[in-house]
Scaffold this motif. Structure first.
Motif, PDB file in Angstrom:
ATOM      1  N   LEU A   1      -0.667   0.392 -18.283  1.00 39.85           N
ATOM      2  CA  LEU A   1      -1.283  -0.939 -18.246  1.00 39.85           C
ATOM      3  C   LEU A   1      -1.373  -1.547 -19.636  1.00 39.85           C
ATOM      4  N   VAL A  51       1.571  -3.781 -21.013  1.00 42.14           N
ATOM      5  CA  VAL A  51       2.078  -5.025 -20.416  1.00 42.14           C
ATOM      6  C   VAL A  51       1.721  -6.213 -21.309  1.00 42.14           C
ATOM      7  N   ARG A  91      -5.391 -13.463 -10.684  1.00 42.62           N
ATOM      8  CA  ARG A  91      -4.025 -13.105 -11.088  1.00 42.62           C
ATOM      9  C   ARG A  91      -3.196 -14.368 -11.317  1.00 42.62           C
ATOM     10  N   ASP A 118       0.535  -9.862 -15.686  1.00 36.44           N
ATOM     11  CA  ASP A 118       1.641  -8.987 -15.290  1.00 36.44           C
ATOM     12  C   ASP A 118       1.135  -7.753 -14.553  1.00 36.44           C
ATOM     13  N   ALA A 119      -0.128  -7.390 -14.796  1.00 34.04           N
ATOM     14  CA  ALA A 119      -0.731  -6.239 -14.125  1.00 34.04           C
ATOM     15  C   ALA A 119      -2.238  -6.432 -14.082  1.00 34.04           C
ATOM     16  N   GLY A 131       2.359  -1.538  -9.817  1.00 34.01           N
ATOM     17  CA  GLY A 131       2.099  -1.624 -11.246  1.00 34.01           C
ATOM     18  C   GLY A 131       0.646  -1.856 -11.587  1.00 34.01           C
ATOM     19  N   ASP A 132      -0.175  -2.241 -10.583  1.00 34.94           N
ATOM     20  CA  ASP A 132      -1.606  -2.407 -10.791  1.00 34.94           C
ATOM     21  C   ASP A 132      -2.312  -1.060 -10.701  1.00 34.94           C
TER      22      ASP A 132
END
Length: 269
Positions: free
Chosen positions: A17, A20, A195, A201-202, A222-223
C-alpha cells in the motif's frame, strides 16, 4: 526508532500500500481508533492512532478518513479530527470534505418516518432499563450496552417487530445497538464515494462491527481490509484490538514516508 509489532502478512500488505501513488486510509472510529466504552460520548482515540492519522494526512498523495455510524457532530466531538481528515458520518448519510459539511436534507415523508422511528425507539427504551436512544439527523440508535442481555435482546426484538412493516425505515444491527435510518446509506457507499473524490489507487479500511462489512465488501483488488476483533468478516486481515491498529498505522507512517522523499525533506527542515 524500532518498528511497531505487526504480523508479517499484514506488514507485507502495508508495504505494498505504501508504494502506491494515491492512498486512502479509512478507519471506523469506535472499536478501531477508540476502544469501546459504556457511553458513546466518553470515547476518545488512542493517542498513537490519532497521531499516525494526522501524520499520514500530511504525506503527499495520502488521504485519511473516519467512516463512522456516528453523526458528524458526535464524531467531531469525540475524535477531534485533524482538519485534513475526511469524515463520513451516519454510515454515509453525512459527509465533511475539506472542512465543508454536507448535511442531510430530509423531505416531508422522511421527516414523518423519522418521527415514527423516534417514537418507537423511545417507547421501547422506556420499558427496557439500561437502554437509551441517540438522535441523529437522519436516524435514531437504540443503545443496549448497559442493559442486561435478556433485556437488550427483548428491546431489539420489540423494536424490530414494531417497525417490520415500514419500508421507509432501514434497520441495522451492530454491537449492542439497533440503528434505524430514513436514508439508505452504507459504509461501503461511503468508501466508494471517498475513493472517487480522492482518486485513490488503493484503499485501507479497518472496522470492527457488523456494519463495517459493507465497507469490506466495497474494497477492490489491491486494497486492504482489517477486521478488529472476532466475528465473520470479508476482510483479508484480522487484529485483536484497537492497540493493534495503532501499531499498524504507526508502521504505515514509516513505510509511506519512505516512499515520499519530499515528505522526509519537509520533516527535516
Amino acid at each position: 526508532m524500532a518498528r511497531p509489532e505487526v504480523p508479517a502478512e499484514l506488514r507485507g500488505a502495508l508495504e505494498r500500500l505504501a508504494a502506491v501513488d494515491r492512498l486512502l486510509v479509512a478507519l471506523d472510529f469506535d472499536g478501531v481508533v477508540a476502544p469501546i466504552v459504556e457511553r458513546a460520548e466518553q470515547a476518545r482515540p488512542l493517542p498513537q492512532t490519532a497521531a499516525a492519522v494526522a501524520e499520514l494526512a500530511g504525506i503527499p498523495g495520502t488521504w485519511t478518513a473516519y467512516v463512522s455510524g456516528r453523526s458528524l457532530a458526535s464524531l467531531s466531538d469525540v475524535a477531534s479530527p485533524d482538519p485534513r481528515t475526511l469524515l463520513i458520518g451516519s454510515h454515509g448519510a453525512e459527509i465533511r470534505l475539506d472542512g465543508q459539511e454536507h448535511p442531510v436534507a430530509l423531505d416531508e415523508d422522511q421527516r414523518r418516518a423519522l418521527e415514527a422511528l423516534h417514537a418507537t425507539f423511545a417507547q421501547v427504551a422506556a420499558h427496557a432499563p439500561g437502554t437509551w436512544v441517540e438522535e441523529k439527523p437522519a436516524g435514531r440508535v437504540l443503545h443496549t450496552r448497559q442493559a442486561d442481555d435478556d433485556v437488550a435482546e427483548a428491546a431489539v426484538g420489540a423494536a424490530r417487530e414494531r417497525l417490520a412493516e415500514r419500508g421507509d425505515i432501514y434497520l441495522k444491527t451492530g454491537k449492542r445497538v439497533l440503528e434505524g435510518s430514513v436514508v439508505h446509506a452504507t459504509k461501503g457507499e461511503g468508501i466508494a464515494f471517498l475513493r472517487q473524490v480522492t482518486e485513490a489507487d488503493a484503499v485501507l479500511f479497518a472496522g470492527d462491527d457488523v456494519t463495517d462489512e459493507d465497507g469490506f465488501l466495497a474494497l477492490e483488488e489491491g486494497d486492504v481490509g482489517i477486521k478488529v476483533g472476532d466475528g465473520d468478516t470479508a476482510a483479508s486481515f484480522r487484529v485483536r484490538e484497537p492497540g493493534d491498529i495503532a501499531d499498524a498505522m504507526a508502521l504505515l507512517v514509516l513505510l509511506r514516508g519512505a516512499h515520499r522523499p519530499e515528505h522526509r525533506a519537509e520533516k527535516a527542515t
